[in-house]
Enzyme design. Structure first.
Site, PDB file in Angstrom:
ATOM      1  N   GLY A  75     -87.973  19.903  17.231  1.00 30.45           N
ATOM      2  CA  GLY A  75     -87.597  19.501  15.884  1.00 30.45           C
ATOM      3  C   GLY A  75     -88.783  19.432  14.946  1.00 30.45           C
ATOM      4  O   GLY A  75     -89.884  19.899  15.245  1.00 30.45           O
ATOM      5  N   THR A  78     -89.800  13.592  10.730  1.00 32.42           N
ATOM      6  CA  THR A  78     -88.830  12.566  10.368  1.00 32.42           C
ATOM      7  C   THR A  78     -89.557  11.240  10.184  1.00 32.42           C
ATOM      8  O   THR A  78     -90.784  11.162  10.306  1.00 32.42           O
ATOM      9  CB  THR A  78     -87.717  12.450  11.416  1.00 32.42           C
ATOM     10  OG1 THR A  78     -86.650  11.645  10.889  1.00 32.42           O
ATOM     11  CG2 THR A  78     -88.225  11.835  12.711  1.00 32.42           C
ATOM     12  N   ALA A 184     -80.726  11.398  13.656  1.00 29.41           N
ATOM     13  CA  ALA A 184     -81.556  12.552  14.007  1.00 29.41           C
ATOM     14  C   ALA A 184     -81.779  12.571  15.514  1.00 29.41           C
ATOM     15  O   ALA A 184     -81.850  11.515  16.160  1.00 29.41           O
ATOM     16  CB  ALA A 184     -82.897  12.485  13.280  1.00 29.41           C
ATOM     17  N   ILE A 185     -81.891  13.781  16.058  1.00 29.60           N
ATOM     18  CA  ILE A 185     -82.131  13.940  17.492  1.00 29.60           C
ATOM     19  C   ILE A 185     -83.253  14.945  17.697  1.00 29.60           C
ATOM     20  O   ILE A 185     -83.247  16.025  17.106  1.00 29.60           O
ATOM     21  CB  ILE A 185     -80.857  14.419  18.219  1.00 29.60           C
ATOM     22  CG1 ILE A 185     -79.781  13.321  18.152  1.00 29.60           C
ATOM     23  CG2 ILE A 185     -81.162  14.772  19.677  1.00 29.60           C
ATOM     24  CD1 ILE A 185     -78.458  13.739  18.748  1.00 29.60           C
ATOM     25  N   GLY A 186     -84.229  14.563  18.501  1.00 31.11           N
ATOM     26  CA  GLY A 186     -85.316  15.456  18.873  1.00 31.11           C
ATOM     27  C   GLY A 186     -85.766  15.111  20.275  1.00 31.11           C
ATOM     28  O   GLY A 186     -86.058  13.938  20.553  1.00 31.11           O
ATOM     29  N   GLY A 197     -85.570  11.317  21.878  1.00 34.62           N
ATOM     30  CA  GLY A 197     -84.144  11.040  21.819  1.00 34.62           C
ATOM     31  C   GLY A 197     -83.578  11.009  20.421  1.00 34.62           C
ATOM     32  O   GLY A 197     -83.657  11.994  19.687  1.00 34.62           O
ATOM     33  N   PHE A 198     -83.050   9.848  20.024  1.00 32.46           N
ATOM     34  CA  PHE A 198     -82.298   9.771  18.770  1.00 32.46           C
ATOM     35  C   PHE A 198     -82.783   8.618  17.899  1.00 32.46           C
ATOM     36  O   PHE A 198     -83.415   7.668  18.368  1.00 32.46           O
ATOM     37  CB  PHE A 198     -80.800   9.608  19.046  1.00 32.46           C
ATOM     38  CG  PHE A 198     -80.426   8.284  19.678  1.00 32.46           C
ATOM     39  CD1 PHE A 198     -80.206   7.150  18.910  1.00 32.46           C
ATOM     40  CD2 PHE A 198     -80.305   8.173  21.061  1.00 32.46           C
ATOM     41  CE1 PHE A 198     -79.865   5.934  19.493  1.00 32.46           C
ATOM     42  CE2 PHE A 198     -79.968   6.960  21.660  1.00 32.46           C
ATOM     43  CZ  PHE A 198     -79.752   5.834  20.864  1.00 32.46           C
ATOM     44  N   ALA A 199     -82.455   8.713  16.612  1.00 33.85           N
ATOM     45  CA  ALA A 199     -82.699   7.628  15.664  1.00 33.85           C
ATOM     46  C   ALA A 199     -81.458   7.504  14.788  1.00 33.85           C
ATOM     47  O   ALA A 199     -81.129   8.436  14.039  1.00 33.85           O
ATOM     48  CB  ALA A 199     -83.931   7.912  14.817  1.00 33.85           C
ATOM     49  N   CYS A 215     -86.543  16.602   8.631  1.00 32.41           N
ATOM     50  CA  CYS A 215     -86.116  17.616   9.597  1.00 32.41           C
ATOM     51  C   CYS A 215     -86.245  19.026   9.041  1.00 32.41           C
ATOM     52  O   CYS A 215     -85.630  19.966   9.556  1.00 32.41           O
ATOM     53  CB  CYS A 215     -84.674  17.360  10.054  1.00 32.41           C
ATOM     54  SG  CYS A 215     -84.441  15.728  10.789  1.00 32.41           S
TER      55      CYS A 215
END
Length: 265
Positions: A75, A78, A184-186, A197-199, A215
């Site tokens: 990604g 962010t 968001a996921i990375g 992971g995620f936020a 992003c």
């Protein structure tokens, strides 16, 4: 998949510095690879920090020189900070690893979490994460008193919302009724074990996103549960709901190795 272990690292006044959490990820990752611990999800809140994945371009970073932490996830750039629930699932996956399937499982758990609070979210083709869909372009309000036919984003590939005033800011995408990302996921997979992971934006100050191209996406913005629902929503409320849906999705999933198609003879 094995039973998940959840570790609540710190929230509010005990929120966790990014480097500390990254070090803990690596420690747990090594332990999971060695089968010393079960699949583990670290849950926490960070102080304000910008992080840049491997695909981040210089043109997407803050214009004012604000520090950015370069990380080894996929990604782009962010922001993490107060009011955002961050989760780092550290799981062992079958090889060859299906990264996309792992991302889809995280999205599904977060979509279910938002739905439980009364917010409909979805996926957007070609874009990871969880989204609140906006109106069709022809039904969105005009920007700056101009017809949408004059919207610079339609004709300028290098349009920069950081330079063009609050009407184009990512944090105001809801007012413009545009698509906006709420989670968001990375991720990164090393030695068959996931990291990062995620936020999920619960109730952050989304103006932090206005300093960057979140992003790397110039034609959409960001959202939060609190803003979309029009009421206060706290991390404390969301945390057990997110845990339950993560457990349900990830524990009951049957991860399969990525299919490798053989080249024709």
């Amino acid at each position: 998949m094995s039973e998940l272990r959840f570790v609540r690292m710190g929230f509010g006044a005990e929120r966790v510095e990014y480097q500390e959490a990254w070090d803990e990820q690596r420690r747990v990752h090594a332990a999971r690879f060695a089968d010393e611990v079960p699949d583990t999800v670290l849950l926490l809140e960070h102080p304000p920090v910008y992080t840049a994945g491997r695909r981040t371009q210089d043109s997407e970073r803050p214009l004012d020189g604000t520090p950015v932490v370069d990380v080894d996830r996929g990604g782009k750039i962010t922001w993490h900070g107060p009011g955002q629930l961050v989760g780092y699932p550290i799981q062992k996956l079958p090889r060859p690893v299906d990264v996309v399937a792992h991302v889809r499982r995280l999205e599904e758990a977060l979509i279910r979490t938002c739905a439980e609070f009364g917010l409909e979210t979805t996926r957007v083709e070609g874009r990871s994460g969880v989204w609140v869909l906006g109106d069709p372009v022809e039904r969105r309000p005009a920007l700056g008193g101009l017809s949408l036919d004059f919207d610079p984003r339609l004709t300028d590939d290098e349009f920069d919302p950081r330079l063009d005033g609050p009407e184009y800011a990512p944090s105001n995408a809801g007012q413009r009724r545009e698509d906006r990302k709420i989670a968001a996921i990375g991720i990164r997979v090393a030695k068959g074990v996931t990291m990062h992971g995620f936020a999920l934006n619960v109730n952050p100050d989304n103006k932090w996103f206005d300093r960057i191209i979140p992003c790397g996406i110039r034609d959409a913005g960001v959202a939060s549960l609190a803003n979309e629902l029009g009421r206060d929503v706290t991390i404390e409320e969301v945390l057990p709901v997110a845990e339950r849906h993560l457990r349900d999705v990830l524990e009951n999933a049957e991860p399969k190795p990525r299919v490798i198609e053989k080249a024709p003879a």
